[in-house]
Scaffold this motif. Structure first.
Motif, PDB file in Angstrom:
ATOM      1  N   UNK A 122      -5.316   9.539  -4.301  1.00 26.39           N
ATOM      2  CA  UNK A 122      -5.426   8.150  -3.869  1.00 26.39           C
ATOM      3  C   UNK A 122      -6.631   8.016  -2.950  1.00 26.39           C
ATOM      4  N   UNK A 123      -7.394   6.944  -3.145  1.00 29.35           N
ATOM      5  CA  UNK A 123      -8.487   6.606  -2.245  1.00 29.35           C
ATOM      6  C   UNK A 123      -8.414   5.111  -1.965  1.00 29.35           C
ATOM      7  N   UNK A 124      -8.668   4.749  -0.711  1.00 25.34           N
ATOM      8  CA  UNK A 124      -8.655   3.334  -0.323  1.00 25.34           C
ATOM      9  C   UNK A 124     -10.089   2.869  -0.116  1.00 25.34           C
ATOM     10  N   UNK A 125     -10.397   1.681  -0.631  1.00 26.44           N
ATOM     11  CA  UNK A 125     -11.742   1.134  -0.438  1.00 26.44           C
ATOM     12  C   UNK A 125     -11.665  -0.078   0.487  1.00 26.44           C
ATOM     13  N   UNK A 126     -12.815  -0.401   1.072  1.00 26.96           N
ATOM     14  CA  UNK A 126     -12.886  -1.579   1.928  1.00 26.96           C
ATOM     15  C   UNK A 126     -12.340  -1.363   3.329  1.00 26.96           C
TER      16      UNK A 126
ATOM     17  N   UNK B  15      -7.193   0.472  10.439  1.00 31.43           N
ATOM     18  CA  UNK B  15      -6.907   0.568   9.002  1.00 31.43           C
ATOM     19  C   UNK B  15      -6.932   2.030   8.554  1.00 31.43           C
ATOM     20  N   UNK B  16      -7.914   2.767   9.043  1.00 27.86           N
ATOM     21  CA  UNK B  16      -8.006   4.180   8.683  1.00 27.86           C
ATOM     22  C   UNK B  16      -6.800   4.959   9.186  1.00 27.86           C
ATOM     23  N   UNK B  17      -6.353   4.661  10.406  1.00 32.92           N
ATOM     24  CA  UNK B  17      -5.196   5.353  10.967  1.00 32.92           C
ATOM     25  C   UNK B  17      -3.945   5.072  10.138  1.00 32.92           C
ATOM     26  N   UNK B  18      -3.732   3.805   9.781  1.00 29.12           N
ATOM     27  CA  UNK B  18      -2.533   3.444   9.005  1.00 29.12           C
ATOM     28  C   UNK B  18      -2.550   4.126   7.640  1.00 29.12           C
TER      29      UNK B  18
ATOM     30  N   UNK C 229      -1.432   7.577   8.025  1.00 26.21           N
ATOM     31  CA  UNK C 229       0.012   7.624   8.263  1.00 26.21           C
ATOM     32  C   UNK C 229       0.802   7.409   6.969  1.00 26.21           C
ATOM     33  N   UNK C 230       0.226   6.613   6.052  1.00 32.23           N
ATOM     34  CA  UNK C 230       0.883   6.330   4.773  1.00 32.23           C
ATOM     35  C   UNK C 230       0.630   7.409   3.726  1.00 32.23           C
ATOM     36  N   UNK C 231      -0.018   8.505   4.173  1.00 29.86           N
ATOM     37  CA  UNK C 231      -0.276   9.663   3.296  1.00 29.86           C
ATOM     38  C   UNK C 231      -1.430   9.416   2.327  1.00 29.86           C
TER      39      UNK C 231
ATOM     40  N   UNK D 219       0.842  -1.200   0.000  1.00 30.13           N
ATOM     41  CA  UNK D 219       0.000   0.000   0.000  1.00 30.13           C
ATOM     42  C   UNK D 219       0.876   1.249   0.000  1.00 30.13           C
ATOM     43  N   UNK D 220       1.977   1.236   0.775  1.00 31.30           N
ATOM     44  CA  UNK D 220       2.900   2.372   0.807  1.00 31.30           C
ATOM     45  C   UNK D 220       3.462   2.634  -0.597  1.00 31.30           C
ATOM     46  N   UNK D 221       3.813   1.541  -1.307  1.00 32.31           N
ATOM     47  CA  UNK D 221       4.381   1.684  -2.651  1.00 32.31           C
ATOM     48  C   UNK D 221       3.354   2.256  -3.629  1.00 32.31           C
ATOM     49  N   UNK D 222       2.109   1.802  -3.515  1.00 37.94           N
ATOM     50  CA  UNK D 222       1.059   2.301  -4.419  1.00 37.94           C
ATOM     51  C   UNK D 222       0.831   3.788  -4.183  1.00 37.94           C
ATOM     52  N   UNK D 223       0.762   4.184  -2.919  1.00 32.93           N
ATOM     53  CA  UNK D 223       0.515   5.595  -2.604  1.00 32.93           C
ATOM     54  C   UNK D 223       1.666   6.457  -3.106  1.00 32.93           C
ATOM     55  N   UNK D 224       2.893   5.989  -2.889  1.00 35.14           N
ATOM     56  CA  UNK D 224       4.054   6.749  -3.341  1.00 35.14           C
ATOM     57  C   UNK D 224       4.059   6.885  -4.858  1.00 35.14           C
ATOM     58  N   UNK D 225       3.753   5.799  -5.562  1.00 37.36           N
ATOM     59  CA  UNK D 225       3.719   5.850  -7.026  1.00 37.36           C
ATOM     60  C   UNK D 225       2.649   6.822  -7.507  1.00 37.36           C
ATOM     61  N   UNK D 226       1.462   6.785  -6.887  1.00 39.24           N
ATOM     62  CA  UNK D 226       0.377   7.673  -7.294  1.00 39.24           C
ATOM     63  C   UNK D 226       0.764   9.130  -7.099  1.00 39.24           C
ATOM     64  N   UNK D 227       1.356   9.450  -5.949  1.00 37.05           N
ATOM     65  CA  UNK D 227       1.752  10.833  -5.700  1.00 37.05           C
ATOM     66  C   UNK D 227       2.839  11.267  -6.672  1.00 37.05           C
TER      67      UNK D 227
END
Length: 650
Positions: free
Chosen positions: A599-603, A609-612, A615-617, A585-593
């Motif tokens: 970036x939006x997370x589903x599920x 989970x929301x806190x993490x 934290x991962x931006x 997830x960290x890698x996906x967020x970094x790539x998107x930025x």
């Protein structure tokens, strides 16, 4: 009172006249007989269609009419030369009749006689004789010449029936014309018959075989199935196995790569199946009968007779499933395919072809429902489920007209404030007897029935109506996300259609976000990029849904003019299970930025989970932790009351 003949001369003269009259009467009778039977020259028997026999019949008729010394018939050939076709007494008289004719030709009298439509009598080299010439011609074409030698005294006696000779030769000419025409027509008829037979075979093959694969089609397959069942009816041993197989996810290939690619995949699968069955026949220790058929679309049928019991069927269908599940190059594109198979066995699963086909189809549908890429034998309880599936198809076709479709909305949350910044529109079907059905129960069915385009337009119109009902200023309207299928992406003017619907509703295009799964995009990245570009030009924003599941490369992602990446729920659900689960997830967020994408997370289902994610931006999310999908009236209330839903820092 009778006259008296007193002198012997008078009596002799009387005898001569009587004999002349009797001979003339006999000749006249013959002439009448010939006239009555001239149709024999044209008769419809095979022998009268031969020019040689027509000449022979003509000679026989003339022989009864005239007492000639000799006679001959010359026939005009295709090179316009006269050839002696018949002579009554060749070489017996001097000079020979043929020699006399040659002299007449040299003198020009033969040519002159050709243009006379009556007998022409010319002096003969023999004293007391004459040569008669009579052209054999129709009104438009010369066919030959009749030639005869007569004693002059006899010729005078038969002068009255020469008109009959003209009629005979006139009929002979037409008979020869008819014979030529008949022979030409006969040759033409035989040629046409050969062509017709060949074309009939081709037509029969076309009617009984599939044009794409050259395999037997459904009609021929059904006939062979019926014949196989008849052969094995009442047999103490032996059975007939019917295997129906359907390519899995074939419509996705068709939609993403086009119908030409779909056809090519069908051809290659047909070739592979044919080779597999050939090998199975060679491998079998006994005679194995198989028929492979393309039944239509992406559906094939295999008829198997004389196998080693049901174990042989299992081995065969296992090979089919295993060897069909492979990657094939289709127009330089790798395409992975698999099949789902249903098996019905005569006489256990049906006593007629239609029943057996229906039961095999039910088993195939069950194989698809159980995950595809496998096979199922028919059991009696499958029929009820298959019937329910067909019922559902019919009812779905009426769902829009009967106003049975509904939209529920799942809020999208700003994790920093807990504020609702938008929502995803999720379709439901309010079934009259089954209740509220989620999309997993009918969207795939809608794609199979090609209803997905109509449903997609209905969703967009309903979203526009719901946004209108909020009666908010344009800058206060939330952004609503709508799911778009790969099949919709292939619509000729998807961007134009969507833009027209939005414009007619008076909704700002920025309020509509279109979500397309990463897998659907990667099926045809270039096509997706073109459609995305047109949609963005129309003012709509675009999101890549279920990101991380479709194996998109960074280069491919840069080519897609998207605005947002949506992290798939499969990566989110284990975020709170340890550090190693957050690395992807960290890698996906970094790539998107890095690419300048939101970036939006589903599920998201837990506070942790929301806190993490925060934290991962990642600062936008949706999921059951915040809200289940709700009816629009409930969403309206949340927006009106500016409700802050649970958030890590809310």
């Amino acid at each position: 009172m009778s006259p008296s003949y007193r002198t012997p001369e008078e009596v002799n003269a009387l005898h001569e006249r009587i004999r002349f009259l009797e001979e003339a009467l006999e000749a006249n009778a013959y002439a009448m007989d010939v006239l009555a039977s001239t149709t024999a020259i044209f008769g419809d028997t095979d022998r009268n269609r031969s020019p040689e026999l027509i000449i022979q019949n003509t000679i026989e008729s003339i022989r009864r009419l005239l007492p000639t010394q000799d006679m001959a018939v010359y026939v005009l050939d295709h090179d316009c030369s006269f050839n002696l076709d018949y002579q009554e007494r060749p070489g017996e008289l001097t000079p020979d009749l043929s020699e006399t004719v040659e002299q007449l030709i040299q003198d020009g009298q033969f040519s002159w006689a050709l243009h006379q439509n009556h007998p022409v009598c010319l002096p003969s080299p023999v004293e007391g004789e004459s040569v008669m010439l009579h052209v054999i011609s129709t009104r438009t074409r010369i066919r030959g010449m009749f030639v005869a030698r007569f004693r002059q005294a006899e010729l005078q006696r038969y002068e009255m029936i020469l008109s009959t000779l003209t009629m005979v030769l006139f009929n002979t000419a037409y008979a020869l014309e008819s014979a030529d025409l008949f022979q030409m027509m006969d040759r033409r008829q035989k040629a046409l018959q050969r062509i017709t037979e060949r074309q009939s075979r081709e037509l029969l093959h076309h009617m009984s075989h599939d044009s794409l694969t050259n395999l037997p089609n459904r009609m021929l397959f059904s006939d062979r199935l019926s014949q196989a069942m008849e052969r094995h009816a009442g047999a103490a041993a032996g059975h007939v196995a019917l295997i129906l197989l359907d390519l899995d996810n074939f419509k996705r290939t068709n939609d993403s790569l086009g119908h030409r690619a779909g056809d090519e995949l069908i051809r290659k699968v047909a070739q592979d199946l044919s080779a597999l069955l050939d090998h199975a026949r060679e491998r079998s220790g006994r005679h194995l009968r198989t028929t492979l058929s393309r039944l239509g679309g992406d559906e094939f049928g295999i008829l198997v007779e004389d196998t080693h019991g049901l174990e042989g069927v299992v081995r065969l269908v296992t090979d089919v499933v295993r060897k069909t599940a492979t990657e094939r190059q289709i127009f330089d594109q790798p395409v992975v395919s698999s099949v789902s198979c249903g098996i019905a066995v005569y006489p256990y699963d049906g006593e007629d072809a239609d029943t057996l086909l229906g039961n095999a189809d039910a088993a195939m549908y069950e194989a698809k429902q159980r995950g595809r890429n496998g096979f199922r034998f028919y059991t009696q309880d499958l029929n009820a489920r298959t019937f329910r599936h067909f019922e559902l198809e019919n009812e779905l076709g009426q769902a829009i007209a009967n106003d049975q479709l509904r939209l529920h909305y799942q809020p999208k949350i700003d994790l920093d404030s807990g504020r609702i910044i938008g929502a995803e529109a999720l379709i439901r079907w309010q079934h009259p007897t089954l209740g509220l059905l989620p999309p997993s129960h009918f969207i795939e069915l809608a794609e199979d029935m090609t209803l997905i385009e109509e449903i997609g337009e209905w969703v967009l119109r309903q979203v526009c109506r719901d946004l209108q009902s909020l009666r908010l200023a344009e800058d206060e309207l939330p952004r609503i996300a709508i799911n778009v299928s790969a099949r919709q992406l292939r619509q000729p003017d998807l961007a134009g259609t969507f833009h027209r619907i939005i414009r007619e509703a008076g909704i700002p295009p920025r309020c509509i976000e279109l979500e397309l799964t990463e897998t659907a995009i990667m099926d045809d990245p270039q096509g997706a990029a073109r459609v995305f570009q047109r949609l963005r030009h129309a003012g709509m924003s675009l999101a890549v849904d279920d990101f991380g599941t479709g194996h998109a490369s960074l280069v491919q992602l840069k080519q897609i003019p998207a605005d947002t990446l949506k992290i798939d729920r499969s990566f989110v659900k284990d975020l709170d299970q340890g550090e190693e689960h957050s690395q992807i997830v960290r890698a996906i967020i970094l790539m998107a930025h890095t690419l300048g994408l939101d970036v939006i997370a589903e599920g998201v289902e837990t506070e942790r989970q929301a806190e993490i994610l925060q934290q991962l931006d990642c600062h936008t999310a949706q999921g059951f932790y915040f809200s289940h999908p709700v009816a629009f009236d409930a969403l309206r209330g949340l927006l009106r009351d500016r409700v802050q839903l649970p958030a890590a820092t809310a």
